[in-house]
Design a protein around this motif. Structure first.
Motif, PDB file in Angstrom:
ATOM      1  N   MET A   1       0.848  -1.167   0.000  1.00 36.60           N
ATOM      2  CA  MET A   1       0.000   0.000   0.000  1.00 36.60           C
ATOM      3  C   MET A   1       0.897   1.233   0.000  1.00 36.60           C
ATOM      4  O   MET A   1       1.840   1.324   0.755  1.00 36.60           O
ATOM      5  N   THR A   2       0.583   2.168  -0.878  1.00 41.58           N
ATOM      6  CA  THR A   2       1.351   3.409  -0.931  1.00 41.58           C
ATOM      7  C   THR A   2       0.456   4.573  -0.542  1.00 41.58           C
ATOM      8  O   THR A   2      -0.752   4.543  -0.738  1.00 41.58           O
ATOM      9  N   SER A   3       1.081   5.576  -0.020  1.00 47.00           N
ATOM     10  CA  SER A   3       0.343   6.782   0.335  1.00 47.00           C
ATOM     11  C   SER A   3       0.968   7.964  -0.395  1.00 47.00           C
ATOM     12  O   SER A   3       2.124   7.930  -0.798  1.00 47.00           O
ATOM     13  N   GLU A   4       0.177   8.976  -0.568  1.00 47.44           N
ATOM     14  CA  GLU A   4       0.663  10.190  -1.210  1.00 47.44           C
ATOM     15  C   GLU A   4       1.621  10.915  -0.266  1.00 47.44           C
ATOM     16  O   GLU A   4       1.315  11.064   0.918  1.00 47.44           O
ATOM     17  N   PRO A   5       2.774  11.357  -0.789  1.00 46.10           N
ATOM     18  CA  PRO A   5       3.679  12.111   0.081  1.00 46.10           C
ATOM     19  C   PRO A   5       3.069  13.466   0.426  1.00 46.10           C
ATOM     20  O   PRO A   5       2.304  14.033  -0.353  1.00 46.10           O
ATOM     21  N   SER A   6       3.414  13.965   1.591  1.00 44.89           N
ATOM     22  CA  SER A   6       2.901  15.279   1.966  1.00 44.89           C
ATOM     23  C   SER A   6       3.681  16.345   1.195  1.00 44.89           C
ATOM     24  O   SER A   6       4.847  16.157   0.863  1.00 44.89           O
ATOM     25  N   PRO A   7       3.038  17.464   0.891  1.00 41.88           N
ATOM     26  CA  PRO A   7       3.720  18.532   0.157  1.00 41.88           C
ATOM     27  C   PRO A   7       4.921  19.046   0.957  1.00 41.88           C
ATOM     28  O   PRO A   7       4.914  19.045   2.181  1.00 41.88           O
ATOM     29  N   LEU A   8       5.932  19.489   0.232  1.00 44.85           N
ATOM     30  CA  LEU A   8       7.110  20.058   0.868  1.00 44.85           C
ATOM     31  C   LEU A   8       6.830  21.498   1.281  1.00 44.85           C
ATOM     32  O   LEU A   8       6.202  22.253   0.527  1.00 44.85           O
ATOM     33  N   ASP A   9       7.340  21.876   2.433  1.00 48.35           N
ATOM     34  CA  ASP A   9       7.229  23.291   2.806  1.00 48.35           C
ATOM     35  C   ASP A   9       8.331  24.057   2.062  1.00 48.35           C
ATOM     36  O   ASP A   9       9.240  23.450   1.496  1.00 48.35           O
ATOM     37  N   PRO A  10       8.265  25.381   2.006  1.00 47.01           N
ATOM     38  CA  PRO A  10       9.242  26.160   1.228  1.00 47.01           C
ATOM     39  C   PRO A  10      10.705  25.887   1.603  1.00 47.01           C
ATOM     40  O   PRO A  10      11.557  25.793   0.720  1.00 47.01           O
TER      41      PRO A  10
END
Length: 178
Positions: A1-10
């Motif tokens: 099972m894969t999950s979406e990576p969280s967005p990177l902060d600046p």
């Protein structure tokens, strides 16, 4: 099972871009030195300086001299790596003081982490490349030079005549490639 990576902060994005650029630069250095030696590095600097000078000519804002544009680009490049850099206008031109070079600091940290570096110091390459860019781009009556100082350097863009005086009578469109 894969999950979406969280967005990177600046800040994470900046660190990742630095890392990717560093990796690409290190790979290019290793390849060129391994395949072509010092002559290859010299040819790479000439090609890079020609391409960069052409891009700078295309990107120069209206009303900004090629010299000011070049020095601002150099300062911003150093700031990308959190260098301790200041720009000081002088009667003969601009002095850019890089008291603590973030590029050098970044490379030292990479070496301590086990990254094998092709060049023991990035300084000679940086100086050769940026003076070659300046020779192709800044106004013909401007001399751009660099002095190494500890973990930093001082860049100077100077004219031999007084401000407002145009010794060569040139319209200051920037130096043609050479």
């Amino acid at each position: 099972m894969t999950s979406e990576p969280s967005p990177l902060d600046p800040a994470e994005k900046v660190d990742l871009w630095r890392q990717r650029f560093f990796e690409a630069q290190a790979a290019a250095e290793e390849f060129i030195m391994g395949e072509y030696g010092e002559e290859g590095v010299a040819a790479w600097i000439q090609a890079n300086s020609r391409i960069t000078a052409e891009l700078l000519r295309a990107q120069r804002p209206a009303g900004v001299s090629a010299t000011d544009h070049f020095m601002t680009r150099l300062q911003r490049q150093l700031l990308l790596y959190d260098s301790a850099v200041t720009s000081e206008p002088q009667p003969s031109g601009t002095v850019l003081r890089n008291a603590d070079c973030g590029i050098l600091r970044y490379r030292k940290r990479a070496a301590r982490a086990g990254v094998v570096l092709t060049f023991s110091s990035p300084c000679p390459y940086c100086q050769e490349l940026n003076t070659a860019i300046a020779a192709r781009y800044v106004e013909p009556d401007v001399t751009v030079s660099c002095e190494q100082a500890g973990d930093g350097c001082t860049w100077r863009a100077e004219t031999p005549h007084a401000p407002g005086e145009d010794a060569a009578g040139s319209p200051h469109f920037g130096r043609a490639g050479g």
